[in-house]
Enzyme design. Structure first.
Site, PDB file in Angstrom:
ATOM      1  N   LYS A   1       0.825  -1.340  -0.026  1.00 10.79           N
ATOM      2  CA  LYS A   1       0.223   0.031   0.141  1.00 10.79           C
ATOM      3  C   LYS A   1       1.111   1.351   0.102  1.00 10.79           C
ATOM      4  O   LYS A   1       1.630   1.359   1.033  1.00 10.79           O
ATOM      5  CB  LYS A   1      -0.883   0.162   1.269  1.00 10.79           C
ATOM      6  CG  LYS A   1      -1.923   1.267   1.063  1.00 10.79           C
ATOM      7  CD  LYS A   1      -2.991   1.051   2.508  1.00 10.79           C
ATOM      8  CE  LYS A   1      -4.034   2.114   2.299  1.00 10.79           C
ATOM      9  NZ  LYS A   1      -3.495   3.475   1.793  1.00 10.79           N
TER      10      LYS A   1
ATOM     11  N   ARG B   1      -4.909   8.615  -4.370  1.00  4.80           N
ATOM     12  CA  ARG B   1      -5.502   7.535  -5.438  1.00  4.80           C
ATOM     13  C   ARG B   1      -6.239   8.355  -6.481  1.00  4.80           C
ATOM     14  O   ARG B   1      -6.705   9.471  -6.532  1.00  4.80           O
ATOM     15  CB  ARG B   1      -6.795   7.234  -4.543  1.00  4.80           C
ATOM     16  CG  ARG B   1      -7.714   6.207  -5.038  1.00  4.80           C
ATOM     17  CD  ARG B   1      -6.977   4.666  -5.203  1.00  4.80           C
ATOM     18  NE  ARG B   1      -7.643   3.713  -5.967  1.00  4.80           N
ATOM     19  CZ  ARG B   1      -8.865   3.145  -5.168  1.00  4.80           C
ATOM     20  NH1 ARG B   1      -8.831   3.234  -3.959  1.00  4.80           N
ATOM     21  NH2 ARG B   1      -9.390   2.393  -5.654  1.00  4.80           N
TER      22      ARG B   1
ATOM     23  N   GLU C   1       4.026   2.025   4.232  1.00  4.57           N
ATOM     24  CA  GLU C   1       2.884   2.284   4.880  1.00  4.57           C
ATOM     25  C   GLU C   1       2.005   0.893   5.198  1.00  4.57           C
ATOM     26  O   GLU C   1       1.670   1.027   6.479  1.00  4.57           O
ATOM     27  CB  GLU C   1       1.945   2.976   3.999  1.00  4.57           C
ATOM     28  CG  GLU C   1       0.807   3.360   4.596  1.00  4.57           C
ATOM     29  CD  GLU C   1      -0.543   4.040   3.753  1.00  4.57           C
ATOM     30  OE1 GLU C   1      -1.726   4.087   4.311  1.00  4.57           O
ATOM     31  OE2 GLU C   1      -0.215   4.245   2.403  1.00  4.57           O
TER      32      GLU C   1
ATOM     33  N   LYS D   1      -7.077  -3.587   4.163  1.00 10.59           N
ATOM     34  CA  LYS D   1      -5.693  -2.913   4.361  1.00 10.59           C
ATOM     35  C   LYS D   1      -5.193  -3.119   5.600  1.00 10.59           C
ATOM     36  O   LYS D   1      -5.926  -3.040   6.613  1.00 10.59           O
ATOM     37  CB  LYS D   1      -5.677  -1.520   3.978  1.00 10.59           C
ATOM     38  CG  LYS D   1      -6.950  -0.637   4.800  1.00 10.59           C
ATOM     39  CD  LYS D   1      -6.767   0.745   4.242  1.00 10.59           C
ATOM     40  CE  LYS D   1      -7.746   1.740   5.084  1.00 10.59           C
ATOM     41  NZ  LYS D   1      -7.771   3.138   4.682  1.00 10.59           N
TER      42      LYS D   1
ATOM     43  N   ASP E   1      44.355  13.192  -8.712  1.00  9.88           N
ATOM     44  CA  ASP E   1      44.574  11.954  -8.463  1.00  9.88           C
ATOM     45  C   ASP E   1      44.140  10.862  -9.419  1.00  9.88           C
ATOM     46  O   ASP E   1      43.492  10.078  -9.107  1.00  9.88           O
ATOM     47  CB  ASP E   1      44.272  11.606  -7.029  1.00  9.88           C
ATOM     48  CG  ASP E   1      44.708   9.929  -6.447  1.00  9.88           C
ATOM     49  OD1 ASP E   1      45.500   9.433  -7.233  1.00  9.88           O
ATOM     50  OD2 ASP E   1      44.196   9.786  -5.270  1.00  9.88           O
TER      51      ASP E   1
END
Length: 613
Positions: free
Chosen positions: A23, A28, A181, A203, A531
């Protein structure tokens, strides 16, 4: 179109009937593409395409005719790594209205669209097909179009395809490893249901548990202010309202009012006495909690035990496969702040997507500081120790079993071992030809840093005249380094030496009072040392984004060429500033492996060899 919404549960179902996805914390959005229009609609059906023009531009360059009309469900994100998106950054982008600022950020620090469902393809509505069938359609399309899966912030594609896991444990470990998340569990037979909050999608969150005490109650909105002790003083860390049952809320409000030490028009105030545990997703830079919710009473906890140090440590979770020890060990002191071990590990996670490509398949030499940089006791490590975990890949070269750092899990193991510097050769394991040239510009001290700036500018002029692309970074200490990418397996070290010898002699003859190739320090006379001998087989260089074991927590930081001027200050590039810099400006080396210097370098070599003969 209103999107289908997941339902929050403390735990996700575990069954062969479910699949699991990361998620992402973003906006969205429904992406609709027709032959002549591209629409990105938010959850509230607001058009977002003008706010994220980089997505639109990328889509226009795709070969999509065979799939149109097309409609995807997904998340607009600023992608930190494969499993984490930065909500603060996408929120900030979404608030921009100035077209110039939008355009600049779209170019330097683009957002991405992570597709996790397919609703229409070739004009066919497939919402009533099962989740498993819709995903098969989407994955097939993604492979045909070359869209990365899992998502990758280092990939140029701005539309990417989410990864699906068969195991909840594997998915959740990935999220915890990368500080994401949470996870969405999806029923494989479920259809896409417009505008519904459904239990076909569940979820679960990657919560951080914060121990704190209550400082105040807002009279109107019922939010409870939270605090911890820092240096004996109360430090505010945000507020919480969600998660309390009606009964607990009533008890808490009554307790605060009866024991209030004072009040004003807005708040009842209370001395630290009531301790609670609060869950949140993460902590903003202003110490505000993201999605805080009440977890439990801590009746036996003394408020004095709710400290700033514990608050910092509790912000970061790690999977069981990565054993973290001594989380509060101080490693650096910079900008008046101690950087502790757990913050260093978080730095490694935050930059991992940009750091790991330069470590992958390289025979590493690390410098470990067992007591942090506050004690300069250190040692070099090449061989894999007996106590290294089995997941670390190795490559044997002569009598040394080198460790390879190809993934985040290994990177965090190195961090836990207090490997603070990562040095790598110029070719991959098993190869004998370099895939880059790195020119080390080493001033005699930080006070002569202006010489490094001048040398880098002069090298840039030469490279431009040769039509070759070069990149520049700070060394993390007192100088700069110029990287020139080369195609793999094409040029030998003998051939690159021809070029570095030419460049070195050109610079020293053009600016004899500023630059030297003299190896003995006593003979340099405050000139910058070119260098270039450092570029040879068996030698190593500090890797881009590696920290340094110095007093200011410096980082070998990729720069944009326009930054290389008299205003450049090395101490601006540290463990504390570089992650924010990437979010703001993007990675200055983002095109590094897409550059083809092969033909131009071959022409230069042919000319130099002819001149030598």
């Amino acid at each position: 179109m209103k999107p289908m919404l997941p339902t929050y549960y403390p735990e996700a179902p575990v069954s062969n009937d479910w699949r699991y996805e990361v998620k992402y914390d973003g906006f969205r959005a429904i992406l609709t593409i027709d032959s002549d229009t591209i629409s990105i609609k938010s959850r509230n059906e607001k058009e977002l395409s003008t706010l994220f023009p980089e997505i639109v531009t990328f889509i226009k360059e795709m070969e999509l005719e065979a799939y149109l009309p097309l409609q995807l469900d997904g998340e607009l994100v600023w992608l930190t790594n494969q499993a984490k998106a930065d909500f603060f950054q996408i929120q900030w982008r979404g608030r921009l209205r100035n077209p110039l600022l939008i355009s600049e950020n779209a170019h330097f620090s683009p957002c991405r669209y992570i597709a996790f469902d397919l609703l229409r393809i070739k004009g066919k509505d497939i919402r009533n097909q099962s989740m498993e069938e819709r995903r098969e359609w989407m994955v097939k399309m993604g492979k045909e179009l070359g869209l990365p899966s899992p998502p990758d912030p280092a990939d140029k594609a701005l539309v990417q395809i989410i990864k699906s896991f068969n195991s909840l444990n594997v998915a959740m470990n990935e999220v915890i490893l990368l500080d994401g998340e949470g996870v969405v569990a999806k029923e494989i037979r479920g259809t896409w249901q417009e505008g519904k909050r459904t239990t076909a999608w569940i979820k679960v969150k990657n919560w951080k548990d914060i121990s704190c005490f209550i400082t105040a109650l807002h009279k109107e909105n019922g939010y409870v202010s939270l605090g911890v002790y820092k240096d004996g003083k109360v430090m505010k860390i945000g507020s919480v309202k969600n998660g309390l049952s009606a009964q607990n809320k009533g008890i808490l409000h009554d307790l605060i009012k009866r024991n209030a030490s004072g009040e004003d028009a807005q708040f009842f105030y209370i001395q630290p006495s009531i301790c609670i545990e609060v869950q949140c997703l993460h902590v903003y830079e202003e110490n505000e909690l993201r999605e805080p919710q009440f977890s439990q009473w801590l009746l036996n906890l003394d408020p004095k035990e709710c400290t700033w140090e514990k608050f910092v440590i509790s912000q970061y979770t790690f999977p069981e496969t990565v054993q973290i020890t001594s989380r509060d060990k101080p490693l650096w002191t910079t900008a008046g702040k101690d950087v502790i071990k757990v913050e260093y590990l978080q730095y490694l996670r935050e930059v991992s997507a940009f750091f790991l490509p330069f470590l992958k398949e390289k025979l590493l030499t690390t410098i470990r500081y067992p007591h942090g940089t506050l004690d300069q006791d250190r040692f070099f490590q090449k061989n894999k120790p007996d106590y290294a975990p089995g997941f670390i890949k190795t490559f044997k070269d002569e009598d040394i079993e080198y460790m390879l750092c190809n993934d985040v899990e290994t990177l965090l193991w190195f961090g836990n071992q207090l490997a603070l510097e990562f040095h790598a050769p110029f070719q991959k394991a098993g190869k004998t030809k370099p895939d880059e040239i790195v020119l080390d510009l080493d001033p005699p001290s930080i006070e002569y840093f202006s010489l490094a700036i001048k040398a880098a500018q002069e090298i840039k002029k030469v490279m431009d005249s040769l039509r070759m692309e070069a990149f520049v970074k700070t060394s993390g200490n007192k100088g700069l380094q110029v990287h020139i990418p080369l195609p793999e397996d094409q040029f030998t070290y003998q051939e690159t030496r021809i070029f570095t010898d030419f460049l070195g002699h050109y610079l020293t003859s053009s600016h004899p009072n500023d630059f030297t190739m003299e190896r003995l320090k006593v003979n340099r006379h405050n000139r910058l040392y070119l260098d270039f001998i450092q570029h040879s087989e068996g030698k190593t260089i500090i890797v881009p984004y590696s920290p340094r074991g110095n007093g200011f927590a410096g980082v070998a930081t990729p720069l944009f060429w326009e930054e290389v001027d008299e205003d450049l200050q090395l101490k601006n590039f540290t463990i504390l500033t570089v992650p924010t810099r990437i979010k703001r400006d993007g990675c200055a080396f983002r095109e590094y492996r897409h550059v083809d210097n092969g033909t131009a370098f071959q022409d230069v070599l042919a000319f130099l060899k002819q001149k030598k003969d």
